[in-house]
Design an enzyme around this catalytic site. Structure first.
Site, PDB file in Angstrom:
ATOM      1  N   TYR A 131     -11.382   0.949  10.444  1.00  0.00           N
ATOM      2  CA  TYR A 131     -12.531   1.444   9.663  1.00  0.00           C
ATOM      3  C   TYR A 131     -12.872   0.570   8.463  1.00  0.00           C
ATOM      4  O   TYR A 131     -13.773   0.871   7.707  1.00  0.00           O
ATOM      5  CB  TYR A 131     -12.337   2.913   9.237  1.00  0.00           C
ATOM      6  CG  TYR A 131     -11.095   3.215   8.426  1.00  0.00           C
ATOM      7  CD1 TYR A 131     -11.033   2.898   7.072  1.00  0.00           C
ATOM      8  CD2 TYR A 131     -10.003   3.833   9.017  1.00  0.00           C
ATOM      9  CE1 TYR A 131      -9.904   3.180   6.337  1.00  0.00           C
ATOM     10  CE2 TYR A 131      -8.854   4.115   8.282  1.00  0.00           C
ATOM     11  CZ  TYR A 131      -8.810   3.783   6.940  1.00  0.00           C
ATOM     12  OH  TYR A 131      -7.681   4.063   6.207  1.00  0.00           O
ATOM     13  N   LYS A 132     -12.113  -0.517   8.269  1.00  0.00           N
ATOM     14  CA  LYS A 132     -12.434  -1.430   7.167  1.00  0.00           C
ATOM     15  C   LYS A 132     -13.336  -2.532   7.728  1.00  0.00           C
ATOM     16  O   LYS A 132     -14.477  -2.265   8.063  1.00  0.00           O
ATOM     17  CB  LYS A 132     -11.140  -1.930   6.525  1.00  0.00           C
ATOM     18  CG  LYS A 132     -10.435  -0.780   5.777  1.00  0.00           C
ATOM     19  CD  LYS A 132      -9.058  -1.089   5.258  1.00  0.00           C
ATOM     20  CE  LYS A 132      -8.499   0.132   4.522  1.00  0.00           C
ATOM     21  NZ  LYS A 132      -7.041   0.090   4.354  1.00  0.00           N
ATOM     22  N   ARG A 162     -12.677  -3.490  -7.823  1.00  0.00           N
ATOM     23  CA  ARG A 162     -12.446  -4.292  -6.639  1.00  0.00           C
ATOM     24  C   ARG A 162     -13.773  -4.511  -5.918  1.00  0.00           C
ATOM     25  O   ARG A 162     -14.500  -3.558  -5.650  1.00  0.00           O
ATOM     26  CB  ARG A 162     -11.500  -3.463  -5.755  1.00  0.00           C
ATOM     27  CG  ARG A 162     -10.694  -4.212  -4.765  1.00  0.00           C
ATOM     28  CD  ARG A 162      -9.666  -3.290  -4.132  1.00  0.00           C
ATOM     29  NE  ARG A 162     -10.294  -2.220  -3.343  1.00  0.00           N
ATOM     30  CZ  ARG A 162      -9.752  -1.687  -2.249  1.00  0.00           C
ATOM     31  NH1 ARG A 162      -8.596  -2.098  -1.809  1.00  0.00           N
ATOM     32  NH2 ARG A 162     -10.366  -0.719  -1.600  1.00  0.00           N
ATOM     33  N   PHE A 222       0.852  -1.190   0.000  1.00  0.00           N
ATOM     34  CA  PHE A 222       0.000   0.000   0.000  1.00  0.00           C
ATOM     35  C   PHE A 222       0.897   1.252   0.000  1.00  0.00           C
ATOM     36  O   PHE A 222       1.871   1.322   0.758  1.00  0.00           O
ATOM     37  CB  PHE A 222      -0.896  -0.028   1.245  1.00  0.00           C
ATOM     38  CG  PHE A 222      -2.009   0.972   1.205  1.00  0.00           C
ATOM     39  CD1 PHE A 222      -3.206   0.681   0.569  1.00  0.00           C
ATOM     40  CD2 PHE A 222      -1.863   2.215   1.806  1.00  0.00           C
ATOM     41  CE1 PHE A 222      -4.234   1.610   0.531  1.00  0.00           C
ATOM     42  CE2 PHE A 222      -2.890   3.150   1.773  1.00  0.00           C
ATOM     43  CZ  PHE A 222      -4.082   2.840   1.131  1.00  0.00           C
ATOM     44  N   ASP A 282       1.297  -5.335   8.320  1.00  0.00           N
ATOM     45  CA  ASP A 282       0.123  -4.475   8.182  1.00  0.00           C
ATOM     46  C   ASP A 282      -1.100  -5.377   7.977  1.00  0.00           C
ATOM     47  O   ASP A 282      -1.146  -6.167   7.023  1.00  0.00           O
ATOM     48  CB  ASP A 282       0.343  -3.544   6.981  1.00  0.00           C
ATOM     49  CG  ASP A 282      -0.765  -2.507   6.818  1.00  0.00           C
ATOM     50  OD1 ASP A 282      -1.894  -2.771   7.262  1.00  0.00           O
ATOM     51  OD2 ASP A 282      -0.491  -1.445   6.208  1.00  0.00           O
TER      52      ASP A 282
HETATM   53  C1  PLP Z   1      -6.264   1.274   4.273  1.00  0.00           C
HETATM   54  C2  PLP Z   1      -4.814   1.007   4.412  1.00  0.00           C
HETATM   55  C3  PLP Z   1      -3.985   1.897   5.099  1.00  0.00           C
HETATM   56  C4  PLP Z   1      -4.537   3.191   5.617  1.00  0.00           C
HETATM   57  O1  PLP Z   1      -3.620   3.901   6.368  1.00  0.00           O
HETATM   58  P1  PLP Z   1      -4.090   5.154   7.238  1.00  0.00           P
HETATM   59  O2  PLP Z   1      -2.826   5.824   7.604  1.00  0.00           O
HETATM   60  O3  PLP Z   1      -4.805   4.611   8.442  1.00  0.00           O
HETATM   61  O4  PLP Z   1      -4.972   6.002   6.395  1.00  0.00           O
HETATM   62  C5  PLP Z   1      -2.661   1.541   5.264  1.00  0.00           C
HETATM   63  N1  PLP Z   1      -2.168   0.373   4.775  1.00  0.00           N
HETATM   64  C6  PLP Z   1      -2.955  -0.497   4.101  1.00  0.00           C
HETATM   65  C7  PLP Z   1      -2.378  -1.779   3.599  1.00  0.00           C
HETATM   66  C8  PLP Z   1      -4.282  -0.197   3.885  1.00  0.00           C
HETATM   67  O5  PLP Z   1      -5.045  -1.023   3.193  1.00  0.00           O
END
Ligand code: PLP
Length: 413
Positions: free
Chosen positions: A223-224, A372, A126, A198
């Protein structure tokens, strides 16, 4: 597969009662819970109580009376069993991005010799994960911290005696591919490195065994699949025997061993509390706390079983309707090797996504050309899957996605 098979799957679903716990609009098939989880009804009630009574009436006394001050640890303790950790190894705070910064910096300084200076990750991790590592390299200088990103299937080979920390995401946000975390942890440890995982796309949708996998550090999203609400604070895990040996750089007062002594010098807490920085966002965290009640007696194996069935049935229907001639599956074909999502490549993925949203099927688009579909076993049914595929077929066969109005790009995709 026929509609009766779908009915049977829904009738035999042990999680079917959970849908009523969510405030979803009637006509919407929500396949985006991997981006923003749906609103649990109990969260609205908790928000009302937290603002009207706790903030409105009890005011500042709520820090003690309603224990606002220990919310990060209490919420962390509720997340712990979902990720295979002990209660004292998890806190809820900040965003994933900020938590990655704290943990990567702690890992680099823990292992910090000029020889062992590398952060190893995969190139299609990500972006925020990559950016934070790049930022740390800029801050510390490449003598001290060198960021190395390789192709996902090269990760194992890239871990060597110069590696300080391996940073990986269990489920790839784009492809949905799942990595073997236990194997990566073993390899990292063989070379004396730490591993930071992560869990953004795994927490709340599959069993996770951080202790058993011997993971040193982890971050994750609320939040997911944990349905804590937009921008809800993230969580952070540190293996218990590392606690007290690490120092994170955002040395704020909430990480101090005794913040209310208001001492001029920083003395870090020896436990997970050291990883806090400033005052917790109480209202957002109360939402996470309420949402987690839904998970307290949930069997995560059951959740995973349904999640795999949902992705499997969706893709079988896509194949059955001949849509694989148009949509190319990016996710692994075997449900066991992917998370709770399916991604397809299609030149008009953005337009297809917009045309589906207009028909009540909410999916999302990821650049450059992927659509997706995320499946949340607590509120998605097999009937949702059936109807969604029908609408995908309708949009594709009618070529409705070619209408110019679907090409209008919004800021958030
Ligand atoms: C959604 C997501 C994030 C989001 O990071 P924030 O700093 O909380 O906005 C980070 N890493 C991954 C792999 C994600 O899917």
């Amino acid at each position: 597969m026929v509609v009766d098979d779908i009915k049977t799957l829904d009738q035999n679903d042990p999680l079917t009662s959970y849908k009523a716990q969510f405030a979803l609009p009637d006509e919407v098939i929500y396949l985006d819970g991997n981006s923003l989880g749906a609103l649990p009804k109990r969260v609205s009630e908790r928000m009302e109580e937290t603002t009207r009574q706790q903030w409105g009436q009890d005011l500042i006394s709520s820090w003690n009376k309603h224990q606002w001050v220990t919310l990060p640890q209490r919420v962390g303790a509720k997340i712990a069993p979902l990720i295979g950790a002990n209660a004292e190894e998890v806190v809820c705070c900040d965003s994933i991005s900020v938590n990655l910064f704290k943990l990567l910096a702690a890992a680099i300084t823990f292992n910090g010799t000029h020889v062992r200076n590398r952060i190893v990750s995969s190139h299609d991790n990500f972006p925020t994960d990559l950016y934070i590592a790049q930022g740390l390299e800029t801050l510390l200088g490449s003598e001290r911290c060198q960021f190395v990103d390789v192709a996902e299937d090269e990760l194992m080979h890239a871990i060597d005696d110069q590696t300080a920390v391996v940073m990986v995401t269990e489920v790839n946000f784009r492809s949905g591919k799942r990595l073997d975390i236990a194997a990566l942890a073993q390899k990292a440890h063989q070379h004396g490195a730490l591993i930071l995982v992560d869990l953004a796309h795994s927490a709340g949708v599959m069993p996770i065994h951080l202790n058993q996998w011997r993971v040193d550090m982890a971050v994750g999203c609320t939040y997911k699949y944990l349905n804590g609400g937009p921008g809800a604070p993230a969580f952070l895990y540190v293996r218990s025997d590392l606690l007290g040996n690490l120092q994170q750089p955002v040395a704020g007062w909430f990480g101090h061993s005794n913040p209310f002594a208001f001492a001029a010098d920083y003395t870090p807490d020896q436990g997970i509390k050291q990883f806090l920085a400033g005052t917790p966002s109480v209202i957002s965290m109360a939402a996470v706390d309420a949402s987690l009640e839904l998970f307290s007696d949930l069997d995560m194996e059951q959740v995973r079983t349904k999640s795999m069935q949902l992705t499997q049935v969706f893709h079988e229907l896509i194949e059955q309707t001949g849509l694989t001639k148009t949509l190319t599956l990016l996710s692994p074909l075997s449900a066991n090797e992917r998370g709770s999502q399916l991604s397809y490549a299609f030149d008009y993925a953005y337009e297809l996504c917009q045309a589906l949203i207009a028909r009540g099927v909410v999916a999302d688009f990821r650049a450059p050309n992927f659509i997706r579909f995320g499946f949340a076993p607590l509120y998605n049914s097999f009937d949702d899957v059936w109807k969604a595929v029908e609408l995908v077929q309708q949009v594709i066969e009618s070529k409705d996605y070619l209408q110019p109005r679907w090409a209008q790009r919004q800021t958030v995709t």
